[in-house]
Design a protein around this motif. Structure first.
Motif, PDB file in Angstrom:
ATOM      1  N   GLY A   1       0.820  -1.206   0.000  1.00 53.23           N
ATOM      2  CA  GLY A   1       0.000   0.000   0.000  1.00 53.23           C
ATOM      3  C   GLY A   1       0.853   1.256   0.000  1.00 53.23           C
ATOM      4  N   ALA A   2       1.951   1.242   0.756  1.00 46.75           N
ATOM      5  CA  ALA A   2       2.863   2.393   0.795  1.00 46.75           C
ATOM      6  C   ALA A   2       3.483   2.631  -0.580  1.00 46.75           C
ATOM      7  N   LYS A   3       3.795   1.560  -1.301  1.00 43.94           N
ATOM      8  CA  LYS A   3       4.329   1.719  -2.654  1.00 43.94           C
ATOM      9  C   LYS A   3       3.304   2.404  -3.558  1.00 43.94           C
TER      10      LYS A   3
ATOM     11  N   GLU B   1       1.287   7.258  -6.608  1.00 44.04           N
ATOM     12  CA  GLU B   1       0.225   8.185  -7.008  1.00 44.04           C
ATOM     13  C   GLU B   1       0.115   9.413  -6.129  1.00 44.04           C
ATOM     14  N   GLY B   2       0.839   9.453  -5.036  1.00 44.52           N
ATOM     15  CA  GLY B   2       0.817  10.627  -4.163  1.00 44.52           C
ATOM     16  C   GLY B   2      -0.398  10.687  -3.256  1.00 44.52           C
ATOM     17  N   ALA B   3      -0.311  11.583  -2.298  1.00 41.50           N
ATOM     18  CA  ALA B   3      -1.380  11.748  -1.310  1.00 41.50           C
ATOM     19  C   ALA B   3      -2.667  12.239  -1.963  1.00 41.50           C
ATOM     20  N   SER B   4      -2.552  13.143  -2.921  1.00 41.59           N
ATOM     21  CA  SER B   4      -3.763  13.666  -3.565  1.00 41.59           C
ATOM     22  C   SER B   4      -4.485  12.570  -4.350  1.00 41.59           C
ATOM     23  N   GLY B   5      -3.736  11.630  -4.900  1.00 39.27           N
ATOM     24  CA  GLY B   5      -4.360  10.502  -5.589  1.00 39.27           C
ATOM     25  C   GLY B   5      -5.136   9.626  -4.635  1.00 39.27           C
ATOM     26  N   ARG B   6      -4.597   9.408  -3.447  1.00 37.24           N
ATOM     27  CA  ARG B   6      -5.306   8.597  -2.451  1.00 37.24           C
ATOM     28  C   ARG B   6      -6.538   9.333  -1.937  1.00 37.24           C
TER      29      ARG B   6
ATOM     30  N   ASP C   1      -0.743   5.915   9.329  1.00 36.00           N
ATOM     31  CA  ASP C   1      -0.265   6.635   8.150  1.00 36.00           C
ATOM     32  C   ASP C   1      -1.233   7.725   7.712  1.00 36.00           C
ATOM     33  N   PHE C   2      -2.517   7.538   8.015  1.00 38.24           N
ATOM     34  CA  PHE C   2      -3.467   8.624   7.778  1.00 38.24           C
ATOM     35  C   PHE C   2      -4.685   8.456   8.665  1.00 38.24           C
ATOM     36  N   VAL C   3      -5.355   9.581   8.865  1.00 37.90           N
ATOM     37  CA  VAL C   3      -6.618   9.607   9.604  1.00 37.90           C
ATOM     38  C   VAL C   3      -7.608  10.431   8.784  1.00 37.90           C
ATOM     39  N   CYS C   4      -8.858  10.088   8.892  1.00 39.70           N
ATOM     40  CA  CYS C   4      -9.877  10.892   8.237  1.00 39.70           C
ATOM     41  C   CYS C   4     -11.182  10.785   9.010  1.00 39.70           C
ATOM     42  N   ILE C   5     -12.043  11.732   8.755  1.00 37.01           N
ATOM     43  CA  ILE C   5     -13.389  11.709   9.318  1.00 37.01           C
ATOM     44  C   ILE C   5     -14.346  11.636   8.146  1.00 37.01           C
ATOM     45  N   LEU C   6     -15.185  10.606   8.173  1.00 37.89           N
ATOM     46  CA  LEU C   6     -16.130  10.342   7.095  1.00 37.89           C
ATOM     47  C   LEU C   6     -17.555  10.420   7.607  1.00 37.89           C
ATOM     48  N   ASP C   7     -18.448  10.906   6.765  1.00 41.96           N
ATOM     49  CA  ASP C   7     -19.885  10.902   7.047  1.00 41.96           C
ATOM     50  C   ASP C   7     -20.533   9.916   6.085  1.00 41.96           C
ATOM     51  N   PHE C   8     -21.350   9.026   6.620  1.00 46.46           N
ATOM     52  CA  PHE C   8     -22.085   8.063   5.800  1.00 46.46           C
ATOM     53  C   PHE C   8     -23.563   8.138   6.140  1.00 46.46           C
ATOM     54  N   PRO C   9     -24.427   7.779   5.192  1.00 46.71           N
ATOM     55  CA  PRO C   9     -25.857   7.816   5.481  1.00 46.71           C
ATOM     56  C   PRO C   9     -26.292   6.778   6.518  1.00 46.71           C
ATOM     57  N   ASP C  10     -25.480   5.716   6.674  1.00 47.68           N
ATOM     58  CA  ASP C  10     -25.841   4.668   7.640  1.00 47.68           C
ATOM     59  C   ASP C  10     -24.597   3.838   7.967  1.00 47.68           C
TER      60      ASP C  10
ATOM     61  N   HIS D   1      -4.391  -1.515   6.907  1.00 50.99           N
ATOM     62  CA  HIS D   1      -5.104  -1.956   8.106  1.00 50.99           C
ATOM     63  C   HIS D   1      -5.818  -0.730   8.654  1.00 50.99           C
ATOM     64  N   THR D   2      -7.095  -0.887   8.960  1.00 52.15           N
ATOM     65  CA  THR D   2      -7.878   0.267   9.390  1.00 52.15           C
ATOM     66  C   THR D   2      -8.620  -0.003  10.694  1.00 52.15           C
ATOM     67  N   ARG D   3      -8.950   1.094  11.366  1.00 45.60           N
ATOM     68  CA  ARG D   3      -9.847   1.080  12.516  1.00 45.60           C
ATOM     69  C   ARG D   3     -10.900   2.158  12.269  1.00 45.60           C
ATOM     70  N   ALA D   4     -12.149   1.800  12.393  1.00 42.74           N
ATOM     71  CA  ALA D   4     -13.249   2.756  12.240  1.00 42.74           C
ATOM     72  C   ALA D   4     -13.910   2.937  13.597  1.00 42.74           C
ATOM     73  N   THR D   5     -13.948   4.163  14.063  1.00 39.65           N
ATOM     74  CA  THR D   5     -14.545   4.486  15.352  1.00 39.65           C
ATOM     75  C   THR D   5     -15.763   5.370  15.139  1.00 39.65           C
ATOM     76  N   PRO D   6     -16.954   4.934  15.565  1.00 45.36           N
ATOM     77  CA  PRO D   6     -18.132   5.796  15.442  1.00 45.36           C
ATOM     78  C   PRO D   6     -17.945   7.034  16.322  1.00 45.36           C
TER      79      PRO D   6
END
Length: 106
Positions: A14-16, A21-26, A52-61, A79-84
């Motif tokens: 994944g790092a490769k 493609e760079g951060a903007s591609g991801r 390596d990165f964090v984000c906040i996402l909004d989903f309808p459900d 590898h990810t962790r999703a926290t409500p």
């Protein structure tokens, strides 16, 4: 809309991909996936250390978040962790609810 904190770390493969493609591609790839399920990317940051990165996402459900989580994990690229995430009002409402709980030994 339910909100989630995503914390992720790339595998070597994944790092490769990020290098290629760079951060903007991801970021564009994340936005495409999230928007495809009716959600939005509130924010995304790359980091170093355990994640390596964090984000906040909004989903309808929550099912939409689970669908993304399954596909991402199945890719093997990260590898990810999703926290409500809950609002202050949601916690205030939870605190007002009566819960019939008996601790062990009581």
């Amino acid at each position: 809309m339910p909100k989630f904190l995503i914390q992720a770390r790339y595998t070597p493969e994944g790092a490769k991909g990020v290098i290629g493609e760079g951060a903007s591609g991801r970021r564009a790839a994340v936005e495409h996936v999230v928007a495809g399920l009716g959600g939005t990317v509130e924010t995304m940051y790359f980091s170093f250390g355990e994640d390596d990165f964090v984000c906040i996402l909004d989903f309808p459900d929550t099912v939409s978040m689970a669908a993304v989580s399954l596909r991402v994990k199945a890719s093997g690229a990260l590898h990810t962790r999703a926290t409500p995430l809950l609002t202050l009002d949601e916690i205030d409402e939870a605190a007002r609810r009566e819960v019939a709980f008996r601790p062990p030994g009581a």
